[in-house]
Design an enzyme around this catalytic site. Sequence first.
Site, PDB file in Angstrom:
ATOM      1  N   LEU A 204      -8.923 -11.589  12.554  1.00  0.00           N
ATOM      2  CA  LEU A 204      -8.278 -10.278  12.600  1.00  0.00           C
ATOM      3  C   LEU A 204      -8.719  -9.459  13.806  1.00  0.00           C
ATOM      4  CD1 LEU A 204      -6.214  -8.680  10.987  1.00  0.00           C
ATOM      5  CD2 LEU A 204      -8.068  -7.731   9.607  1.00  0.00           C
TER       6      LEU A 204
ATOM      7  N   CYS B 242      16.946  16.817  19.790  1.00  0.00           N
ATOM      8  CA  CYS B 242      15.883  16.047  20.448  1.00  0.00           C
ATOM      9  C   CYS B 242      15.914  16.298  21.952  1.00  0.00           C
ATOM     10  CB  CYS B 242      16.053  14.562  20.148  1.00  0.00           C
ATOM     11  SG  CYS B 242      14.832  13.511  20.976  1.00  0.00           S
TER      12      CYS B 242
ATOM     13  N   TYR C 137     -11.495  -7.121  16.346  1.00  0.00           N
ATOM     14  CA  TYR C 137     -12.157  -5.821  16.221  1.00  0.00           C
ATOM     15  C   TYR C 137     -13.149  -5.852  15.057  1.00  0.00           C
ATOM     16  CZ  TYR C 137      -8.583  -4.178  19.431  1.00  0.00           C
ATOM     17  OH  TYR C 137      -7.780  -4.018  20.529  1.00  0.00           O
TER      18      TYR C 137
ATOM     19  N   GLN D  25      -5.294  -1.161  15.027  1.00  0.00           N
ATOM     20  CA  GLN D  25      -5.120  -2.112  16.135  1.00  0.00           C
ATOM     21  C   GLN D  25      -4.544  -3.453  15.667  1.00  0.00           C
ATOM     22  OE1 GLN D  25      -5.702  -1.077  19.215  1.00  0.00           O
ATOM     23  NE2 GLN D  25      -6.631   0.856  18.619  1.00  0.00           N
TER      24      GLN D  25
ATOM     25  N   GLU E  12      -5.784   0.902   5.680  1.00  0.00           N
ATOM     26  CA  GLU E  12      -5.866   1.631   6.939  1.00  0.00           C
ATOM     27  C   GLU E  12      -6.850   0.983   7.907  1.00  0.00           C
ATOM     28  OE1 GLU E  12      -3.965   3.897   8.015  1.00  0.00           O
ATOM     29  OE2 GLU E  12      -2.888   4.408   6.185  1.00  0.00           O
TER      30      GLU E  12
ATOM     31  N   CYS F 241      12.611   5.844  15.797  1.00  0.00           N
ATOM     32  CA  CYS F 241      12.102   6.320  17.091  1.00  0.00           C
ATOM     33  C   CYS F 241      11.058   5.345  17.627  1.00  0.00           C
ATOM     34  CB  CYS F 241      11.505   7.724  16.921  1.00  0.00           C
ATOM     35  SG  CYS F 241      11.300   8.636  18.472  1.00  0.00           S
TER      36      CYS F 241
ATOM     37  N   TRP G  43       0.815  -1.218   0.000  1.00  0.00           N
ATOM     38  CA  TRP G  43       0.000   0.000   0.000  1.00  0.00           C
ATOM     39  C   TRP G  43       0.853   1.274   0.000  1.00  0.00           C
ATOM     40  CZ3 TRP G  43      -0.614  -3.846   3.812  1.00  0.00           C
ATOM     41  CH2 TRP G  43       0.167  -3.676   4.961  1.00  0.00           C
TER      42      TRP G  43
ATOM     43  N   TYR H 110      -7.649  10.352  11.684  1.00  0.00           N
ATOM     44  CA  TYR H 110      -6.398   9.745  11.214  1.00  0.00           C
ATOM     45  C   TYR H 110      -6.569   9.104   9.840  1.00  0.00           C
ATOM     46  CZ  TYR H 110      -2.942   6.116  10.461  1.00  0.00           C
ATOM     47  OH  TYR H 110      -2.002   5.307   9.884  1.00  0.00           O
TER      48      TYR H 110
ATOM     49  N   CYS I  70      18.580   5.631  18.924  1.00  0.00           N
ATOM     50  CA  CYS I  70      19.029   7.010  19.135  1.00  0.00           C
ATOM     51  C   CYS I  70      20.442   7.245  18.603  1.00  0.00           C
ATOM     52  CB  CYS I  70      18.969   7.360  20.620  1.00  0.00           C
ATOM     53  SG  CYS I  70      17.279   7.371  21.285  1.00  0.00           S
TER      54      CYS I  70
ATOM     55  N   ASP J 257      -0.642   9.387  13.903  1.00  0.00           N
ATOM     56  CA  ASP J 257      -0.819   8.081  14.549  1.00  0.00           C
ATOM     57  C   ASP J 257       0.124   7.992  15.744  1.00  0.00           C
ATOM     58  OD1 ASP J 257       1.675   7.754  13.426  1.00  0.00           O
ATOM     59  OD2 ASP J 257       1.215   5.851  12.428  1.00  0.00           O
TER      60      ASP J 257
END
Length: 334
Positions: A59, A187, A61, A21, A16, A171, A3, A99, A178, A117
């Site tokens: 899957l 930062c 939910y 989740q 999306e 991150c 995607w 989102y 880091c 997000d």
Amino acid sequence: MPWKGEKDPYKIWLSEIILQQTRVEQGLAYYDRFVKYYPSINKLAAAPETAVFKLWEGLGYYSRCKNLIATSKFISHELKGKFPDTYEDILNLKGIGPYTAAAIASFAYNLPHAVVDGNVMRVLSRYFGISIPIDSAEGKKYFAGLANKLLDKKVPANYNQAIMDFGATICKPQQPLCSACNLQVECVAFNKNAVQEYPVKANKLIKRQRWFYYIIAEYKNNFVIRKRTRKDIWQNLHEFILIEHDKAVDPEKLMELQKVDKIIEGKYKLVSISGKYKQQLTHQTIHGCFIHIKIGKKTLPADHELIEKSKMKQLAFPRLITTHFTGEGSGLFG
């Protein structure tokens, strides 16, 4: 990921919704199957709902799947198959929040809307040293405003993808890289030696514990099942006769205490009692046990039906149930 770089709003929307989740590694296979069986929104809208739920099976939910079906039908029937091309119209679709609307608007139409997000909020909170909880109303509003202020309006799709990928690969929540980060000089969290203190969360999740005892009532190679219709977990999925408790009980004593003869008329033969199963959900833990019995009369509790074994695999069941039968090799869903 297939995607990434995609411009078809249908496929972006599909990816999306699947990834809400859900880990990318798990969602990828589902995305590929949906695109294969339903390559367009009109194909998805025309599909039988039972088939779509079956494809979604495992899957979790399941309200996402319900919204997926409703939205596909709305776009196909009311909008003549044309996906909305403005942020506001996309946001008005069922099951789509800020989102997802921003992601579709940005990636499909290159519109200047920041995708905010968990990865993005983590990067911003660490880089700027923001202590506002990300799970608060104030935090969500603040980070959305900051993200849109920082957004490169000329190439919003590239910028959104870049900061999301940065949060996912550099991150990271745990063990961020880091030492390899080219933003470490400015930062705030890094320079305060407080990287793991960000982002800040206000609410600690307390998980509910539930015990599901399923009675698998078999009658001449047919099984008593029902469809879950209440607004609870696994809505629109199928299950066997369920006895729920708020604590663990002895399955054999359960059969006596619950007076199963009032649920299933006539005598029954106990075939087996399974071991313990557990499924971890975001807000609750489900403990499961399966009690297999054979009944001598074709009687059904309210809201239940008798289904032939050969037709069971066409219906969608919770993973707790399919895991049990896959593990014991019964072939009930094979």
